[in-house]
Enzyme design. Structure first.
Site, PDB file in Angstrom:
ATOM      1  N   LYS A 145     -16.112  -0.577   3.679  1.00 25.25           N
ATOM      2  CA  LYS A 145     -15.745   0.569   2.873  1.00 25.25           C
ATOM      3  C   LYS A 145     -16.541   1.768   3.381  1.00 25.25           C
ATOM      4  O   LYS A 145     -17.561   1.596   4.047  1.00 25.25           O
ATOM      5  CB  LYS A 145     -15.959   0.299   1.402  1.00 25.25           C
ATOM      6  CG  LYS A 145     -17.363  -0.089   0.987  1.00 25.25           C
ATOM      7  CD  LYS A 145     -17.325  -0.515  -0.470  1.00 25.25           C
ATOM      8  CE  LYS A 145     -18.699  -0.778  -1.038  1.00 25.25           C
ATOM      9  NZ  LYS A 145     -19.174  -2.151  -0.770  1.00 25.25           N
ATOM     10  N   ASP A 165     -21.640   3.346   2.085  1.00 28.89           N
ATOM     11  CA  ASP A 165     -20.276   2.817   2.023  1.00 28.89           C
ATOM     12  C   ASP A 165     -19.585   3.073   0.687  1.00 28.89           C
ATOM     13  O   ASP A 165     -18.374   2.927   0.572  1.00 28.89           O
ATOM     14  CB  ASP A 165     -20.220   1.328   2.411  1.00 28.89           C
ATOM     15  CG  ASP A 165     -21.109   0.447   1.571  1.00 28.89           C
ATOM     16  OD1 ASP A 165     -21.782   0.975   0.651  1.00 28.89           O
ATOM     17  OD2 ASP A 165     -21.152  -0.772   1.838  1.00 28.89           O
ATOM     18  N   ARG A 166     -20.348   3.447  -0.343  1.00 30.76           N
ATOM     19  CA  ARG A 166     -19.713   3.741  -1.629  1.00 30.76           C
ATOM     20  C   ARG A 166     -19.498   5.245  -1.802  1.00 30.76           C
ATOM     21  O   ARG A 166     -20.161   6.041  -1.137  1.00 30.76           O
ATOM     22  CB  ARG A 166     -20.609   3.275  -2.786  1.00 30.76           C
ATOM     23  CG  ARG A 166     -20.829   1.801  -2.812  1.00 30.76           C
ATOM     24  CD  ARG A 166     -21.595   1.401  -4.056  1.00 30.76           C
ATOM     25  NE  ARG A 166     -21.713  -0.056  -4.086  1.00 30.76           N
ATOM     26  CZ  ARG A 166     -21.893  -0.767  -5.186  1.00 30.76           C
ATOM     27  NH1 ARG A 166     -22.000  -0.166  -6.346  1.00 30.76           N
ATOM     28  NH2 ARG A 166     -21.983  -2.086  -5.131  1.00 30.76           N
ATOM     29  N   SER A 202     -27.828  -1.932  -0.061  1.00 26.77           N
ATOM     30  CA  SER A 202     -26.854  -1.003  -0.627  1.00 26.77           C
ATOM     31  C   SER A 202     -27.484  -0.009  -1.598  1.00 26.77           C
ATOM     32  O   SER A 202     -28.417   0.692  -1.256  1.00 26.77           O
ATOM     33  CB  SER A 202     -25.735  -1.806  -1.291  1.00 26.77           C
ATOM     34  OG  SER A 202     -24.716  -0.949  -1.709  1.00 26.77           O
ATOM     35  N   HIS A 203     -26.999  -0.016  -2.830  1.00 25.27           N
ATOM     36  CA  HIS A 203     -27.421   0.957  -3.838  1.00 25.27           C
ATOM     37  C   HIS A 203     -28.678   0.501  -4.582  1.00 25.27           C
ATOM     38  O   HIS A 203     -29.174   1.217  -5.436  1.00 25.27           O
ATOM     39  CB  HIS A 203     -26.294   1.115  -4.845  1.00 25.27           C
ATOM     40  CG  HIS A 203     -25.848  -0.219  -5.358  1.00 25.27           C
ATOM     41  ND1 HIS A 203     -25.107  -1.080  -4.586  1.00 25.27           N
ATOM     42  CD2 HIS A 203     -26.098  -0.863  -6.504  1.00 25.27           C
ATOM     43  CE1 HIS A 203     -24.906  -2.200  -5.267  1.00 25.27           C
ATOM     44  NE2 HIS A 203     -25.504  -2.100  -6.430  1.00 25.27           N
ATOM     45  N   ASP A 242     -23.872   6.155  -1.516  1.00 24.55           N
ATOM     46  CA  ASP A 242     -24.955   5.263  -1.944  1.00 24.55           C
ATOM     47  C   ASP A 242     -25.993   5.033  -0.847  1.00 24.55           C
ATOM     48  O   ASP A 242     -25.976   5.705   0.188  1.00 24.55           O
ATOM     49  CB  ASP A 242     -24.373   3.926  -2.422  1.00 24.55           C
ATOM     50  CG  ASP A 242     -23.805   3.117  -1.283  1.00 24.55           C
ATOM     51  OD1 ASP A 242     -23.367   3.729  -0.277  1.00 24.55           O
ATOM     52  OD2 ASP A 242     -23.801   1.877  -1.352  1.00 24.55           O
ATOM     53  N   ASP A 285     -26.481   2.866   1.561  1.00 22.48           N
ATOM     54  CA  ASP A 285     -26.054   2.605   2.941  1.00 22.48           C
ATOM     55  C   ASP A 285     -24.763   3.319   3.317  1.00 22.48           C
ATOM     56  O   ASP A 285     -24.189   3.047   4.374  1.00 22.48           O
ATOM     57  CB  ASP A 285     -25.930   1.095   3.194  1.00 22.48           C
ATOM     58  CG  ASP A 285     -24.900   0.435   2.300  1.00 22.48           C
ATOM     59  OD1 ASP A 285     -24.688   0.911   1.164  1.00 22.48           O
ATOM     60  OD2 ASP A 285     -24.290  -0.565   2.731  1.00 22.48           O
TER      61      ASP A 285
HETATM   62  C1  G16 Z   1     -20.836  -5.080  -2.383  1.00 21.67           C
HETATM   63  C2  G16 Z   1     -19.551  -5.579  -1.801  1.00 21.67           C
HETATM   64  C3  G16 Z   1     -18.393  -5.073  -2.604  1.00 21.67           C
HETATM   65  C4  G16 Z   1     -18.561  -5.432  -4.052  1.00 21.67           C
HETATM   66  C5  G16 Z   1     -19.877  -4.892  -4.559  1.00 21.67           C
HETATM   67  C6  G16 Z   1     -20.192  -5.335  -5.975  1.00 21.67           C
HETATM   68  O1  G16 Z   1     -20.911  -3.702  -2.231  1.00 21.67           O
HETATM   69  O2  G16 Z   1     -19.398  -5.190  -0.463  1.00 21.67           O
HETATM   70  O3  G16 Z   1     -17.236  -5.623  -2.067  1.00 21.67           O
HETATM   71  O4  G16 Z   1     -17.519  -4.921  -4.823  1.00 21.67           O
HETATM   72  O5  G16 Z   1     -20.913  -5.393  -3.750  1.00 21.67           O
HETATM   73  O6  G16 Z   1     -20.315  -6.712  -6.005  1.00 21.67           O
HETATM   74  P1  G16 Z   1     -20.843  -7.465  -7.270  1.00 21.67           P
HETATM   75  O7  G16 Z   1     -19.901  -7.090  -8.378  1.00 21.67           O
HETATM   76  O8  G16 Z   1     -20.790  -8.910  -6.902  1.00 21.67           O
HETATM   77  O9  G16 Z   1     -22.229  -6.964  -7.572  1.00 21.67           O
HETATM   78  P2  G16 Z   1     -22.248  -3.001  -1.763  1.00 21.67           P
HETATM   79  O10 G16 Z   1     -21.932  -1.536  -1.774  1.00 21.67           O
HETATM   80  O11 G16 Z   1     -23.299  -3.392  -2.778  1.00 21.67           O
HETATM   81  O12 G16 Z   1     -22.528  -3.546  -0.405  1.00 21.67           O
END
Ligand code: G16
Length: 544
Positions: free
Chosen positions: A377, A282-283, A113-114, A278, A280
């Protein structure tokens, strides 16, 4: 088909977190580490013979190496068909879209992700099911169980496959279709939004826009959709070439890390609309000229304006938000007379609600919004949704948000993150809070009386599964809240997240400063958890 069964030893640290397994690249580079997790995933699925998969990632360092390994293991385990994004690239929403479109059995998405990328950065892997969404806890638990007992894995002896040319290939009897990473997703977006109306908006002299792809996966998607299909000026998309190390940046679209975009949007030559996505894709972060829209407000505003978008004009079945997300969306659901759902953090918890049509829109405070069009997302979808609203309402972002607050009141909201604290210290904070829970209800702090204090448990209304220990909630009379939880996505120590929210409907106070408005609750949050005492941290690492 020639394959080898390789003897291996189990690793004990392959428990998937909020969104799959995320570790340092160097951890994944250990002998058999990736292979073990992939085989554990295939074992958890059961019989793989004749099944199909989508494979792709955000293009970060190690993406292509991992894909070659996974392809060979998929072939050796009997999969008959795999779709791979060209050069191994698929944004997370595009992967979800493709799994659904080609009716694949599932998908493997490679992303952290980010989180920063590169040789010293992070890598990640997760399994998505046939609905296009992240595997539910029952499957991630089974993967973890398998990872603890794994003794061998199967891998084809064939050579690597070239991933740069679109078309069909074969590897040990398995068909591999290399597909255009962008077109299926861009086509789907055209079925959801009013592209003509958005085109007209983008053509206006009075309108200007900047989209920051942060050198991550969204660049090619944003260029195709915004600049090529919708006619936005060339250069609208900045940092649009995905790089394996994301240009050494931190592609987390928030006020801290999207520095370049934020500087422009809060300057005297700010474009009318700004957005970022971000690593990947999705954000999303949404900005107006000198104006930031919190993700929680964004979800509420999308829901309140959904009738302006062709795909949602006939109404929403419900709105779902993760527990720490502000309650702003609940007020919209109430007004629309539709269901409001509160789920644990993690997009996987929305899947059942979307599949059962109990929710149409979903959102999280962590810069994630999406709908029933896929099961992840979706950053660019949120940007297009905002563009569609801006086009239909001919108002600025700031005006749309303040009118929303005038109608519904404002949920002032902030999240304070304390990153990379030693695990033991983070556990002490959580334990200290947990110990207080039985005694808090009815107590009054600075004039606020605690109406409930618990560790959130979610009862899934569709499959009746229960997920407990999902975050400590302290609620006050009138709806104010403090929430504490440990992140499930970090790779270094623990990240403590503190979420603070207060509702205001006094029209004279709606434009007040967030941190000032919440100052006494923030102080209370720190003192209840004894954050300074346990961690020595006097200020958060990131405030959003
Ligand atoms: C992932 C999950 C999200 C979650 C986020 C933060 O997002 O898919 O549902 O809200 O992590 O999670 P945490 O608070 O446990 O760090 P992403 O964009 O990182 O894949």
């Amino acid at each position: 088909m020639a394959h080898t069964t390789v003897t291996t030893t189990a690793f004990t640290d392959q428990k998937p977190g909020t969104s799959g397994l995320r570790k340092k690249v160097t951890v994944f580079q250990q002998a058999n580490y990736l292979e073990n997790f992939v085989q554990a995933t295939f074992n958890a699925i059961g019989d793989c013979v004749g099944k199909s998969l989508v494979i792709g990632g955000d293009g970060r360092f190690y993406n292509q190496t991992a894909i070659q390994i996974i392809l060979k293991m998929a072939a050796a385990n009997g999969f008959s068909q795999v779709w791979v994004g060209q050069n191994g690239i698929l944004s997370t929403p595009a992967a979800s879209c493709v799994i659904r479109k080609y009716q694949a059995f599932g998908g493997i998405i490679l992303s952290a992700s980010h989180n920063p990328a590169g040789q010293d950065g992070d890598f990640g892997i997760k399994f998505n099911t046939s609905n296009g969404g992240p595997a539910p806890e029952s499957i991630t638990e089974a993967i973890f169980e398998n990872s603890l007992t794994i003794k061998d894995y199967k891998i084809s002896n064939d050579a690597d496959i070239a991933l740069d040319e679109i078309g069909s290939k074969e590897l040990s009897g398995m068909t591999i279709d290399i597909i255009d990473s962008v077109s299926d997703y861009a086509d789907l977006m055209e079925t959801i939004f009013d592209f003509n109306q958005i085109q007209d908006l983008l053509a206006k002299d009075s309108f200007s826009m900047r989209f920051d792809a942060m050198h991550a996966v969204t660049g090619p998607y944003a260029k195709e959709i915004l600049e090529n299909r919708l006619g936005a000026e060339k250069g609208t998309v900045i940092n649009g070439i995905p790089l394996p190390d994301f240009a050494k940046g931190h592609p987390d679209p928030n006020l801290t890390y999207a520095e370049e975009l934020v500087a422009e949007m809060f300057s005297d030559h700010a474009p009318v609309f700004g957005a970022a996505s971000d690593g990947d894709g999705d954000r999303n972060m949404i900005l107006g000229a000198n104006f930031f829209v919190t993700p929680s407000d964004s979800l509420a505003i999308l829901a309140a304006n959904a009738d302006l978008v062709p795909a949602y004009k006939d109404g929403l079945s419900g709105i779902a938000r993760s527990m720490p997300t502000s309650q702003a969306a609940d007020r919209v659901a109430e007004k629309l007379g539709i269901e409001a759902h509160e789920t644990p953090t993690g997009w996987k918890f929305f899947g059942n609600l979307l599949d059962a049509d109990r929710a149409t829109l979903c959102g999280e405070e962590s810069f994630g919004t999406g709908s029933n069009h896929i099961r992840e997302k979706d950053g660019l979808w949120a940007v297009l949704f905002w563009l569609n609203i801006l086009a239909a309402r001919s108002q600025s972002v700031a005006d749309i948000v303040s009118q929303h607050w005038q109608t519904f009141g404002r949920n002032f909201y902030t999240r304070h993150d304390y990153e990379a604290i030693p695990n033991a210290e983070a556990e002490q904070v959580m334990q200290h809070l947990e110990d207080q829970l039985p005694t808090l209800t009815g107590k009054t702090f600075n004039g606020r009386t605690v109406s409930y204090a618990d560790n959130f448990s979610y009862h899934d209304p569709i499959d009746n599964s229960v997920s407990s220990q999902q975050g400590i909630r302290i609620g006050f009379d009138g709806g104010d809240r403090i929430v504490y939880r440990l992140s499930g996505t970090g790779t270094e120590g623990a990240t403590l997240r503190v979420y603070i929210e207060s509702y205001e409907d006094d029209k004279a106070k709606l434009l007040d400063d967030t941190q000032q408005t919440l100052a006494d609750l923030i102080e209370l949050a720190d003192s209840l958890a004894k954050i300074v005492d346990f961690t020595g941290r006097t200020t958060p690492t990131v405030i959003t």
